[in-house]
Scaffold this active site. Structure first.
Site, mmCIF file in Angstrom:
data_model
loop_
_atom_site.group_PDB
_atom_site.id
_atom_site.type_symbol
_atom_site.label_atom_id
_atom_site.label_comp_id
_atom_site.label_asym_id
_atom_site.label_seq_id
_atom_site.Cartn_x
_atom_site.Cartn_y
_atom_site.Cartn_z
ATOM 1 N N HIS A 43 0.492 -1.045 0.437
ATOM 2 C CA HIS A 43 -0.041 -0.448 -0.228
ATOM 3 C C HIS A 43 1.131 1.535 -0.029
ATOM 4 C CE1 HIS A 43 -3.295 2.672 0.488
ATOM 5 N NE2 HIS A 43 -3.760 2.286 1.815
ATOM 6 N N GLY A 71 5.735 0.903 -9.150
ATOM 7 C CA GLY A 71 5.660 1.556 -9.747
ATOM 8 C C GLY A 71 4.142 1.759 -11.066
ATOM 9 N N PHE A 72 4.036 -0.051 -11.683
ATOM 10 C CA PHE A 72 3.684 0.156 -12.764
ATOM 11 C C PHE A 72 2.511 -1.338 -12.545
ATOM 12 C CE2 PHE A 72 7.282 1.024 -14.011
ATOM 13 C CZ PHE A 72 6.968 2.545 -15.352
ATOM 14 N N HIS A 107 -2.539 -0.707 -11.521
ATOM 15 C CA HIS A 107 -3.346 -0.852 -10.058
ATOM 16 C C HIS A 107 -4.943 -0.984 -9.746
ATOM 17 C CE1 HIS A 107 -5.793 1.561 -7.434
ATOM 18 N NE2 HIS A 107 -4.171 2.685 -7.296
ATOM 19 N N ARG A 137 -3.177 11.516 -12.356
ATOM 20 C CA ARG A 137 -2.089 11.466 -10.476
ATOM 21 C C ARG A 137 -1.040 11.732 -11.083
ATOM 22 N NH1 ARG A 137 -3.569 7.926 -5.759
ATOM 23 N NH2 ARG A 137 -3.408 6.441 -7.206
ATOM 24 N N ASP A 153 3.133 6.529 -7.545
ATOM 25 C CA ASP A 153 4.221 6.175 -6.867
ATOM 26 C C ASP A 153 5.259 5.763 -7.595
ATOM 27 O OD1 ASP A 153 2.449 4.782 -4.632
ATOM 28 O OD2 ASP A 153 1.988 3.155 -5.824
ATOM 29 N N ARG A 202 -2.744 12.293 3.628
ATOM 30 C CA ARG A 202 -4.124 11.353 3.587
ATOM 31 C C ARG A 202 -4.784 10.853 4.860
ATOM 32 N NH1 ARG A 202 -5.327 6.859 0.130
ATOM 33 N NH2 ARG A 202 -4.236 8.490 -1.390
ATOM 34 N N ARG A 251 -19.053 -6.035 9.446
ATOM 35 C CA ARG A 251 -19.229 -7.962 10.125
ATOM 36 C C ARG A 251 -18.871 -7.696 8.434
ATOM 37 N NH1 ARG A 251 -18.085 -12.150 11.014
ATOM 38 N NH2 ARG A 251 -18.491 -12.939 12.997
#
Length: 384
Positions: A228, A264-265, A267, A276, A320, A345, A364
């Protein structure tokens, strides 16, 4: 012969979705990731490419918390609130000073945030708390960084913006305008991004009726994971190993032959180029020209190799990759990248928690039992 309906039983077995892929777990107006069309939409319907060039981080935070951009009076009031909340409380400072200076920065952030937000009673999350937590993140991150360098902590200033104040506390000198701009842009772009892992963690904790600090601490723990928040660090490390544009093809093809992933590649949500990343790619030309040349050649070749290997997969560049270049240009060392991600964030995390209070129901999800049939009898300890 007709079966007796009373004797017919059906057992519902929930469908298992690894990683909750495709499962709708929340309704939100904070932000939307339109993966199919490569769009990031912030609260109020703003596309990130329209918002980023004209707003500050403080304005974006206000937008995420309130649903509209502030006017001058509202922005000034928010900036005063954030300025007042920047200093560490005595308990938080004591916690920071008691820690080993070489402790992982995310561990330090998680621990000191917990101390900063500790209270004697359980309280319902408020926007005032959201503002205070967001405001203090740069103070914690910069202080932890300075201690790793064996330097004295620099106190925050009331006359600087959120981004400028972070750079000031890191270096104890007036930050250059261009570096502030690069960092500010990064903070705006990363402030929220749908129901990602850390945001979901915060909302799960909020659903139990817990306090805002606990929600944020849980989110920090989720962001720390390399899958992440650690991806920007991984991208910069990859570029360090490549070293130059001339070396990119050999390094990438050798790495691909070893079945290494290109940081970085690709998603989880975007099927096209991360919006972005587009903005940061252009900014990187001015932020870090030499590194940009290496990164641009790396991107070109990495996309080519990935397409050759798996033409059916969408492996576009994500945020990223180019964030690692822009943050470098802003003067941020790569060991700080994940804590800078959290510094941005936290505005989104707190906005999601506040939004979730309107319809608080404990999260739940179901699970599918994969163990043996029930009825196994335990053997007494003496006979095992």
């Amino acid at each position: 012969m007709v079966a007796n309906r009373a004797s017919v039983h059906f057992t519902f077995v929930p469908e298992f979705s690894p990683g909750l892929e495709g499962v709708v777990a929340a309704q939100t107006a904070v932000s939307e990731v339109d993966g199919a069309n490569g769009r990031l939409i912030y609260r109020g319907g703003y596309l990130i490419e329209d918002l980023s060039p004209v707003v500050s981080f403080e304005e974006v935070a206000y937008l995420l918390w309130n649903g509209e951009l502030p006017n001058k009076t509202q922005l000034d009031a928010l900036c005063r609130q954030m300025s007042a909340a920047r200093p560490l409380k005595d308990t938080a400072r004591g916690t920071l000073m008691a820690m080993d200076p070489q402790t992982d920065l995310m561990d330090t952030l998680r621990t000191v945030v917990s101390a900063q937000g500790a209270t004697k009673t359980l309280t319902k999350p408020t926007q005032e708390e959201a503002i205070a937590l967001t405001a203090v993140f740069p103070s914690i991150v910069a202080a932890a960084y300075r201690r790793r360098q064996g330097k004295e902590i620099v106190e925050p200033r009331s006359d600087l913006t959120h981004a400028a104040n972070l750079l000031w506390m890191m270096g104890d000198e007036e930050p250059p305008v261009e570096r502030v701009h690069f960092l500010e842009s990064y903070l705006v772009l990363l402030a929220d991004h749908g129901l990602n892992a850390s945001t979901f963690a915060a909302r799960v904790i909020a659903s139990t009726g817990s306090d805002l600090t606990s929600c944020v601490v849980g989110a920090i723990g989720a962001l720390k994971g390399p899958a992440h928040g650690g991806a920007t660090f991984a991208a910069r490390t990859m570029l360090d190993k490549i070293g130059s544009a001339d070396n990119a093809e050999k390094w990438l093809r050798d790495a691909h032959a070893r079945h290494e992933r290109f940081a970085g590649f690709g998603h989880r949500v975007y099927r096209t180029y991360d919006p972005r990343a587009k903005l940061l790619r252009e900014m990187a030309k001015a932020a870090a020209p030499e590194l940009h040349r290496t990164a641009a050649r790396t991107e070109e070749l990495a996309l080519q190799i990935l397409h050759e290997s798996h033409p059916e997969r969408p492996n576009a560049t994500n945020v990223d990759f180019w964030a690692s270049v822009v943050l470098t240009g802003a003067g941020i060392p790569k060991e700080m990248f994940t804590s800078l991600f959290a510094t941005s964030r936290v505005a989104g995390w707190t906005a999601h928690v506040l939004e979730s209070l309107a319809d608080l129901r404990i999260i739940r999800p179901a699970s599918v039992w994969t163990g043996p049939p029930p009825g196994k009898k335990p053997v007494p300890l003496a006979s095992r």
